[in-house]
Scaffold this motif. Sequence first.
Motif, PDB file in Angstrom:
ATOM      1  N   ILE A 122      -2.622 -10.293   6.162  1.00  0.00           N
ATOM      2  CA  ILE A 122      -2.403  -9.682   4.849  1.00  0.00           C
ATOM      3  C   ILE A 122      -3.551  -8.727   4.609  1.00  0.00           C
ATOM      4  O   ILE A 122      -4.701  -9.146   4.455  1.00  0.00           O
ATOM      5  CB  ILE A 122      -2.325 -10.748   3.741  1.00  0.00           C
ATOM      6  N   GLY A 123      -3.234  -7.442   4.621  1.00  0.00           N
ATOM      7  CA  GLY A 123      -4.300  -6.444   4.584  1.00  0.00           C
ATOM      8  C   GLY A 123      -5.111  -6.548   5.862  1.00  0.00           C
ATOM      9  O   GLY A 123      -4.556  -6.589   6.958  1.00  0.00           O
TER      10      GLY A 123
ATOM     11  N   PRO B 146       3.348 -12.918  -9.907  1.00  0.00           N
ATOM     12  CA  PRO B 146       2.464 -14.079 -10.039  1.00  0.00           C
ATOM     13  C   PRO B 146       2.524 -14.735 -11.417  1.00  0.00           C
ATOM     14  O   PRO B 146       2.176 -15.913 -11.557  1.00  0.00           O
ATOM     15  CB  PRO B 146       1.072 -13.487  -9.770  1.00  0.00           C
ATOM     16  N   LYS B 147       2.975 -14.000 -12.412  1.00  0.00           N
ATOM     17  CA  LYS B 147       3.106 -14.568 -13.755  1.00  0.00           C
ATOM     18  C   LYS B 147       4.032 -15.770 -13.750  1.00  0.00           C
ATOM     19  O   LYS B 147       3.851 -16.715 -14.536  1.00  0.00           O
ATOM     20  CB  LYS B 147       3.629 -13.494 -14.714  1.00  0.00           C
TER      21      LYS B 147
ATOM     22  N   LYS C 136      -2.639 -10.544  -9.525  1.00  0.00           N
ATOM     23  CA  LYS C 136      -1.956  -9.250  -9.438  1.00  0.00           C
ATOM     24  C   LYS C 136      -2.731  -8.256  -8.589  1.00  0.00           C
ATOM     25  O   LYS C 136      -2.140  -7.385  -7.952  1.00  0.00           O
ATOM     26  CB  LYS C 136      -1.743  -8.677 -10.839  1.00  0.00           C
ATOM     27  N   ASN C 137      -4.047  -8.387  -8.563  1.00  0.00           N
ATOM     28  CA  ASN C 137      -4.884  -7.405  -7.877  1.00  0.00           C
ATOM     29  C   ASN C 137      -5.193  -7.764  -6.429  1.00  0.00           C
ATOM     30  O   ASN C 137      -5.843  -6.988  -5.722  1.00  0.00           O
ATOM     31  CB  ASN C 137      -6.206  -7.221  -8.631  1.00  0.00           C
ATOM     32  N   SER C 138      -4.735  -8.919  -5.972  1.00  0.00           N
ATOM     33  CA  SER C 138      -5.084  -9.332  -4.618  1.00  0.00           C
ATOM     34  C   SER C 138      -3.974 -10.151  -3.977  1.00  0.00           C
ATOM     35  O   SER C 138      -3.684 -11.269  -4.411  1.00  0.00           O
ATOM     36  CB  SER C 138      -6.380 -10.154  -4.635  1.00  0.00           C
TER      37      SER C 138
ATOM     38  N   VAL D 185      -3.157 -14.401  -3.848  1.00  0.00           N
ATOM     39  CA  VAL D 185      -1.837 -15.026  -3.970  1.00  0.00           C
ATOM     40  C   VAL D 185      -1.564 -15.916  -2.761  1.00  0.00           C
ATOM     41  O   VAL D 185      -1.045 -17.028  -2.896  1.00  0.00           O
ATOM     42  CB  VAL D 185      -0.734 -13.962  -4.125  1.00  0.00           C
ATOM     43  N   ALA D 186      -1.920 -15.424  -1.568  1.00  0.00           N
ATOM     44  CA  ALA D 186      -1.715 -16.206  -0.350  1.00  0.00           C
ATOM     45  C   ALA D 186      -2.489 -17.516  -0.410  1.00  0.00           C
ATOM     46  O   ALA D 186      -1.947 -18.593  -0.109  1.00  0.00           O
ATOM     47  CB  ALA D 186      -2.135 -15.391   0.873  1.00  0.00           C
TER      48      ALA D 186
END
Length: 219
Positions: free
Chosen positions: A36-37, A75-76, A111-113, A117-118
Motif C-alpha cells: 500500500i503506497g 472510514p466513517k 481518511k488521510n492514510s 486504514v490497513a
Amino acid sequence: LSSFSVGSVFKRLIAASLLESGINDFSCVCKGYTDIGDVRFYCNSKEGHGKMNLQKALTYSCNCYFYNASQLINPKNYLNLSASLEFGSEIKLAEGIVANKGILPSLEQLKNSKGAVANFSIGQGNIALSPLAVCNLYSAIANGGYYYSPTLVEGYTQNGKYCKTLIKEKKQVFSKETAEFLKGALIQAVEIGTGKAAKPTQIGAGGKTATAQTGQYSN
C-alpha cells in the motif's frame, strides 16, 4: 476494564461494516503481503492464503484480505459502528466500576492514510480497547445484531423499597443477516480455521483468535 492492543478480534467490526455497506462478494489473492503506497504489509501466513473471500478471510484470519477490503468504503462507517458499540467511550457497569474508553483513530487520520486504514482493519495501529468493549461487539453478533449496554446491577433497595436499575434500551447496530453471517464465520474459525485447537470435543463453539503487537520490546 483496562484497554489493550486489540489484534484480529477487531476484524469482525470491519466485516460487519463491509456487509452493511453491501460488500459481500469482494475477493482477492493473498500472496503473504500487500503493498500500500511504498509500505509492505504482511499477512499472518508468509506463504499466503491464495484466493480469499470474506468467509475464508474470517475463518483463516487473512490480513491481506482486510488490508484490501477495508479500503472499499468510507472510514466513517467503521467509526460510526464503533461508536454505536460504545468503543471510545467509558462504559459504566456500576458505581465505581468503569471500563476504560480506550483509543480510536480519528476520521481525519483514517481518511488521510490508506496505511492507517490497513492497520486499523486488523486491530493494529492507533487502537486500544478493553476486553469488555470487544465483548460488546461479539455480544451484538450473538444477539442478532442488537447491542445491549452491559450492567452489573439489576436493582437496589432504598428505605426498604426495591428500585430497578435503569437499563438502556437495546439498539440494532447491524442487521440480523450480518449477525448470522458473522456467527457462521466464528463457528468455521473453530471448526477448521485458526481456532481449531480450541474446538470442544462434545459441543459446538464459535470464536476468534488474535495476536496484537504492542510496540513494546525487551532484549
